[in-house]
Scaffold this motif. Sequence first.
Motif, PDB file in Angstrom:
ATOM      1  N   GLN A   1      20.313  12.074  -0.489  1.00  0.00           N
ATOM      2  CA  GLN A   1      21.685  12.304  -0.056  1.00  0.00           C
ATOM      3  C   GLN A   1      21.894  13.769   0.325  1.00  0.00           C
ATOM      4  OE1 GLN A   1      24.630  10.945  -2.798  1.00  0.00           O
ATOM      5  NE2 GLN A   1      26.206  10.856  -1.239  1.00  0.00           N
ATOM      6  N   GLU A   2      21.201  14.695  -0.323  1.00  0.00           N
ATOM      7  CA  GLU A   2      21.310  16.104   0.039  1.00  0.00           C
ATOM      8  C   GLU A   2      20.804  16.335   1.459  1.00  0.00           C
ATOM      9  OE1 GLU A   2      19.337  18.482  -2.880  1.00  0.00           O
ATOM     10  OE2 GLU A   2      20.394  17.513  -4.535  1.00  0.00           O
TER      11      GLU A   2
ATOM     12  N   ASN B   1      23.286  14.721   3.930  1.00  0.00           N
ATOM     13  CA  ASN B   1      24.540  15.445   4.113  1.00  0.00           C
ATOM     14  C   ASN B   1      24.416  16.532   5.184  1.00  0.00           C
ATOM     15  OD1 ASN B   1      26.167  13.994   2.405  1.00  0.00           O
ATOM     16  ND2 ASN B   1      25.659  15.241   0.626  1.00  0.00           N
ATOM     17  N   ASN B   2      23.259  17.188   5.253  1.00  0.00           N
ATOM     18  CA  ASN B   2      23.053  18.180   6.316  1.00  0.00           C
ATOM     19  C   ASN B   2      23.119  17.517   7.687  1.00  0.00           C
ATOM     20  OD1 ASN B   2      22.718  20.234   4.466  1.00  0.00           O
ATOM     21  ND2 ASN B   2      20.499  19.940   4.361  1.00  0.00           N
ATOM     22  N   TRP B   3      22.481  16.375   7.820  1.00  0.00           N
ATOM     23  CA  TRP B   3      22.502  15.654   9.098  1.00  0.00           C
ATOM     24  C   TRP B   3      23.907  15.149   9.394  1.00  0.00           C
ATOM     25  CZ3 TRP B   3      23.414  10.858  11.217  1.00  0.00           C
ATOM     26  CH2 TRP B   3      22.860  10.638  12.463  1.00  0.00           C
ATOM     27  N   LEU B   4      24.596  14.687   8.371  1.00  0.00           N
ATOM     28  CA  LEU B   4      25.944  14.158   8.534  1.00  0.00           C
ATOM     29  C   LEU B   4      26.926  15.264   8.931  1.00  0.00           C
ATOM     30  CD1 LEU B   4      27.425  11.462   8.314  1.00  0.00           C
ATOM     31  CD2 LEU B   4      27.983  12.049   5.968  1.00  0.00           C
ATOM     32  N   GLN B   5      26.726  16.476   8.419  1.00  0.00           N
ATOM     33  CA  GLN B   5      27.583  17.594   8.808  1.00  0.00           C
ATOM     34  C   GLN B   5      27.417  17.919  10.289  1.00  0.00           C
ATOM     35  OE1 GLN B   5      29.906  19.267   7.060  1.00  0.00           O
ATOM     36  NE2 GLN B   5      29.560  17.828   5.379  1.00  0.00           N
ATOM     37  N   LYS B   6      26.229  17.725  10.801  1.00  0.00           N
ATOM     38  CA  LYS B   6      25.954  18.053  12.199  1.00  0.00           C
ATOM     39  C   LYS B   6      26.482  16.985  13.155  1.00  0.00           C
ATOM     40  CE  LYS B   6      22.176  19.663  15.095  1.00  0.00           C
ATOM     41  NZ  LYS B   6      20.750  19.967  15.150  1.00  0.00           N
ATOM     42  N   TYR B   7      26.258  15.697  12.849  1.00  0.00           N
ATOM     43  CA  TYR B   7      26.593  14.615  13.775  1.00  0.00           C
ATOM     44  C   TYR B   7      27.792  13.775  13.345  1.00  0.00           C
ATOM     45  CZ  TYR B   7      22.057  15.721  15.715  1.00  0.00           C
ATOM     46  OH  TYR B   7      20.999  16.379  16.272  1.00  0.00           O
ATOM     47  N   GLY B   8      28.086  13.721  12.080  1.00  0.00           N
ATOM     48  CA  GLY B   8      29.232  12.977  11.591  1.00  0.00           C
ATOM     49  C   GLY B   8      28.969  11.484  11.472  1.00  0.00           C
TER      50      GLY B   8
END
Length: 146
Positions: free
Chosen positions: A74-75, A78-85
């Motif tokens: 998940q860590e 979260n980095n990928w999710l912050q970039k692409y949503g």
Amino acid sequence: MEEIGRYFAVYLAGATGIWKGIPVGIAMGLTPFFTATFTSLGAVSSALLVYFSGEPFRKWLMDKYGSNSIAHKQEKFNNWLQKYGVAGLGLMVTGLLGPFISLMIGMLLLKDTRKFLLFLLLGILIWSFGITYLSTPIIGLVKGMM
């Protein structure tokens, strides 16, 4: 009756994934529109079935993969999710990894899955029609060369 069987076969193959439904539709000689439509209908219905099975499915995934390994992943996620949503996960990953894997990732790692489900279903439609309409002329060209 034979025509309905071909549509149903593409629907069932699409229910297992868009990367399986499209080749079945092309191999059976369906038009690109019907291939993409029945593939996406199958993928959407199976994704909705898994999504609405909800909490029992999520608990099964947590038991199978464990919360420790998921917390570590998940860590990174979260980095990928912050970039692409959430939109990036629903639209991009659906075509690259398939609807089931995308849905499992979303159900495990996201807290609000309603918005994700909308983008997942939209991604299924876009990828189904895009891949079908891009691959049909290429297959026709390859058949013409042979």
